[in-house]
Design an enzyme around this catalytic site. Sequence first.
Site, PDB file in Angstrom:
ATOM      1  N   ASN A 150       0.786  -1.246   0.000  1.00  0.00           N
ATOM      2  CA  ASN A 150       0.000   0.000   0.000  1.00  0.00           C
ATOM      3  C   ASN A 150       0.813   1.289   0.000  1.00  0.00           C
ATOM      4  OD1 ASN A 150       0.647  -0.534   2.667  1.00  0.00           O
ATOM      5  ND2 ASN A 150      -1.296   0.197   3.469  1.00  0.00           N
ATOM      6  N   GLU A 246       4.219  -4.512  12.132  1.00  0.00           N
ATOM      7  CA  GLU A 246       3.313  -3.368  11.925  1.00  0.00           C
ATOM      8  C   GLU A 246       2.122  -3.925  11.148  1.00  0.00           C
ATOM      9  OE1 GLU A 246       3.880  -0.353  13.158  1.00  0.00           O
ATOM     10  OE2 GLU A 246       5.902  -0.767  13.858  1.00  0.00           O
ATOM     11  N   CYS A 280      -3.468   1.279   6.581  1.00  0.00           N
ATOM     12  CA  CYS A 280      -3.612   0.562   7.853  1.00  0.00           C
ATOM     13  C   CYS A 280      -4.348   1.387   8.897  1.00  0.00           C
ATOM     14  CB  CYS A 280      -2.247   0.128   8.367  1.00  0.00           C
ATOM     15  SG  CYS A 280      -1.049   1.453   8.316  1.00  0.00           S
TER      16      CYS A 280
HETATM   17  P1  NAP Z   1       0.337  -9.158   3.334  1.00  0.00           P
HETATM   18  O1  NAP Z   1      -0.457  -9.961   2.410  1.00  0.00           O
HETATM   19  O2  NAP Z   1       0.468  -9.593   4.746  1.00  0.00           O
HETATM   20  O3  NAP Z   1       1.794  -9.042   2.664  1.00  0.00           O
HETATM   21  C1  NAP Z   1       2.812  -8.278   3.253  1.00  0.00           C
HETATM   22  C2  NAP Z   1       4.158  -8.849   2.827  1.00  0.00           C
HETATM   23  O4  NAP Z   1       4.326 -10.152   3.390  1.00  0.00           O
HETATM   24  C3  NAP Z   1       4.294  -9.023   1.321  1.00  0.00           C
HETATM   25  O5  NAP Z   1       5.606  -8.716   0.917  1.00  0.00           O
HETATM   26  C4  NAP Z   1       4.010 -10.499   1.142  1.00  0.00           C
HETATM   27  O6  NAP Z   1       4.543 -11.036  -0.049  1.00  0.00           O
HETATM   28  C5  NAP Z   1       4.710 -11.051   2.363  1.00  0.00           C
HETATM   29  N1  NAP Z   1       4.308 -12.423   2.713  1.00  0.00           N
HETATM   30  C6  NAP Z   1       3.219 -13.128   2.296  1.00  0.00           C
HETATM   31  N2  NAP Z   1       3.222 -14.355   2.858  1.00  0.00           N
HETATM   32  C7  NAP Z   1       4.336 -14.424   3.639  1.00  0.00           C
HETATM   33  C8  NAP Z   1       4.896 -15.441   4.493  1.00  0.00           C
HETATM   34  N3  NAP Z   1       4.309 -16.625   4.650  1.00  0.00           N
HETATM   35  N4  NAP Z   1       6.053 -15.158   5.138  1.00  0.00           N
HETATM   36  C9  NAP Z   1       6.634 -13.960   5.023  1.00  0.00           C
HETATM   37  N5  NAP Z   1       6.166 -12.979   4.217  1.00  0.00           N
HETATM   38  C10 NAP Z   1       5.026 -13.201   3.551  1.00  0.00           C
HETATM   39  O7  NAP Z   1      -0.164  -7.634   3.380  1.00  0.00           O
HETATM   40  P2  NAP Z   1      -0.562  -6.678   2.167  1.00  0.00           P
HETATM   41  O8  NAP Z   1      -1.849  -7.150   1.600  1.00  0.00           O
HETATM   42  O9  NAP Z   1       0.589  -6.455   1.262  1.00  0.00           O
HETATM   43  O10 NAP Z   1      -0.789  -5.312   2.976  1.00  0.00           O
HETATM   44  C11 NAP Z   1      -1.948  -5.029   3.649  1.00  0.00           C
HETATM   45  C12 NAP Z   1      -1.818  -5.242   5.131  1.00  0.00           C
HETATM   46  O11 NAP Z   1      -0.724  -4.504   5.646  1.00  0.00           O
HETATM   47  C13 NAP Z   1      -3.032  -4.724   5.879  1.00  0.00           C
HETATM   48  O12 NAP Z   1      -3.380  -5.631   6.888  1.00  0.00           O
HETATM   49  C14 NAP Z   1      -2.535  -3.405   6.463  1.00  0.00           C
HETATM   50  O13 NAP Z   1      -3.239  -2.950   7.585  1.00  0.00           O
HETATM   51  C15 NAP Z   1      -1.128  -3.746   6.779  1.00  0.00           C
HETATM   52  N6  NAP Z   1      -0.317  -2.530   6.915  1.00  0.00           N
HETATM   53  C16 NAP Z   1       0.098  -2.138   8.157  1.00  0.00           C
HETATM   54  C17 NAP Z   1       0.830  -0.976   8.305  1.00  0.00           C
HETATM   55  C18 NAP Z   1       1.339  -0.521   9.654  1.00  0.00           C
HETATM   56  O14 NAP Z   1       2.264   0.277   9.682  1.00  0.00           O
HETATM   57  N7  NAP Z   1       0.781  -0.984  10.748  1.00  0.00           N
HETATM   58  C19 NAP Z   1       1.124  -0.197   7.190  1.00  0.00           C
HETATM   59  C20 NAP Z   1       0.664  -0.626   5.942  1.00  0.00           C
HETATM   60  C21 NAP Z   1      -0.050  -1.798   5.809  1.00  0.00           C
HETATM   61  P3  NAP Z   1       3.586 -11.265  -1.340  1.00  0.00           P
HETATM   62  O15 NAP Z   1       3.093  -9.919  -1.729  1.00  0.00           O
HETATM   63  O16 NAP Z   1       4.522 -11.873  -2.311  1.00  0.00           O
HETATM   64  O17 NAP Z   1       2.482 -12.188  -0.890  1.00  0.00           O
END
Ligand code: NAP
Length: 471
Positions: A150, A246, A280
């Site tokens: 994002n 995070e 987020c």
């Molecule tokens: P996501 O699906 O959890 O993916 C995040 C990262 O983790 C990606 O690089 C993903 O790779 C990787 N990943 C996937 N499976 C994994 C595994 N088994 N082991 C290690 N890494 C793995 O999240 P997203 O859809 O990209 O982002 C949305 C989420 O991020 C929301 O829940 C949002 O709230 C959260 N977020 C939090 C913050 C904060 O600062 N608190 C800021 C921004 C976003 P792939 O893309 O290759 O699957």
Amino acid sequence: MKKLFIGGEWLEGSVYYDLASPYSGERIAEIPLASKEEVLNALSFAEKGAKIIRKMSSLERSEILEKVSQLFQERLEECALTLAKENAKPIKLARAEIKRTIETYKFAAEEAKRIHGETIPMDAALNGRGRFGFTIREPLGVIAAITPFNFPFNLVAHKLGPAIAAGNSVVLKPANQTPLSALITAEIFEEAGLPAGVLNVVTGRGSVIGDILVKDPRVKMVTFTGSLEVGLGIKEKAGLKKVTLELGSNSAVIVDSTDDLDSVVARCVEGSFSFAGQVCISVQRIYVQQSLYKEFIQKFVENAEKLVLGDPCSESTDMSSLIHLSEAERIEKWLKEAEQAGVEIVSGGTRQGSLLVPTVIAGDSSKLALSCQEAFAPIVCITPYETWDQAIDLANDSMYGLQAGVYTTSIQKAFDALNRLEVGGVIINDIPSFRVDHMPYGGVKNSGTGREGVRYSVEEMTELKFASFKL
Ligand code: NAP
């Protein structure tokens, strides 16, 4: 055809995937799917890189980060356009993200010069007399950074900036939908003179690459931003490594009292629908004092319906499509459940492909997925309340706790909210989506563990070492 950045070299991958634009569906690049061997190779180089950067002076590290900030300024428009294409961020918001990225690296450049310990008054203890004690902060070594789609420039900056400021090397795994931003970031670090091996970028599948990084003993810390589900898996597998998570939220804002309802509504609309709610700290739940509720809803819907939807590359677009069609389909399912439960959809609720119309739900939705889970979509639930205690309880009725916003003209209520809200940050007289990049940022409950915000990340990314001299 893009390449992996490993050991200061741009290496072809053995297998590639097509990267498509979420809005147009057009193929925008071919991206390497890093294999196990390529990830292990990146880790070997990162281990060498850690030894190199550890020996660099804080001034040298600071100068590189300063140069990175400058180069982002020079490539601002190109970076913004890349964002609009790879994650469908409207170009106006994409530019704002790059401006924040420039600032984050600037903060990191400044922070690199003030990483220090403190002296300990040893003679405060009976057995401490005649001793001089102090602490130093040392780099950890190799850090694995795993980032979401994002904010792919600025959230990468929140990991690379402090890691390099503190003298660590990094293996970065960007989200598979946003590798282009990470590769541009690597180009910029290379041009800024970062020694080979200090930054390595491996693109591909999170489950494959992530697993290797999280389990490898050479990695001393995993810094992860993303979903709760993946974060929990990382924490389970990481053993004794440091882990910063995070994660997500379903952020709430309480509208108790205000002298300017129009501005409050405008800000709440922005917080609910900016980047189609894929933030987020997006506003997902709004609790409005009963006396303001009717007027609030009416003004909110008027503002929401003015938003321009469409092509992220167009200057007039306020909101574009969700990252994947499956995300829009998930929300459609949640909306059907909500309708069956008798909840009123006062605006939106429809979609064209992966573009979901800004959706406003009125009334009590506290038991529905739309309110309890993280929506990560342009959806907001607006609920009236009668008493202040009720508002606090409603806001706290969540498994998440990232940030909360409170609009109130009462200083007592503001401090009461600060004491009672179960979140990492309380934002008075603004929405929970407010963030600047040097403030401490992170959650409680299922929103994660650890803090970002450059100085706070530096603390997480260094080890405290104590020294005692017998005089
Ligand atoms: P996501 O699906 O959890 O993916 C995040 C990262 O983790 C990606 O690089 C993903 O790779 C990787 N990943 C996937 N499976 C994994 C595994 N088994 N082991 C290690 N890494 C793995 O999240 P997203 O859809 O990209 O982002 C949305 C989420 O991020 C929301 O829940 C949002 O709230 C959260 N977020 C939090 C913050 C904060 O600062 N608190 C800021 C921004 C976003 P792939 O893309 O290759 O699957």
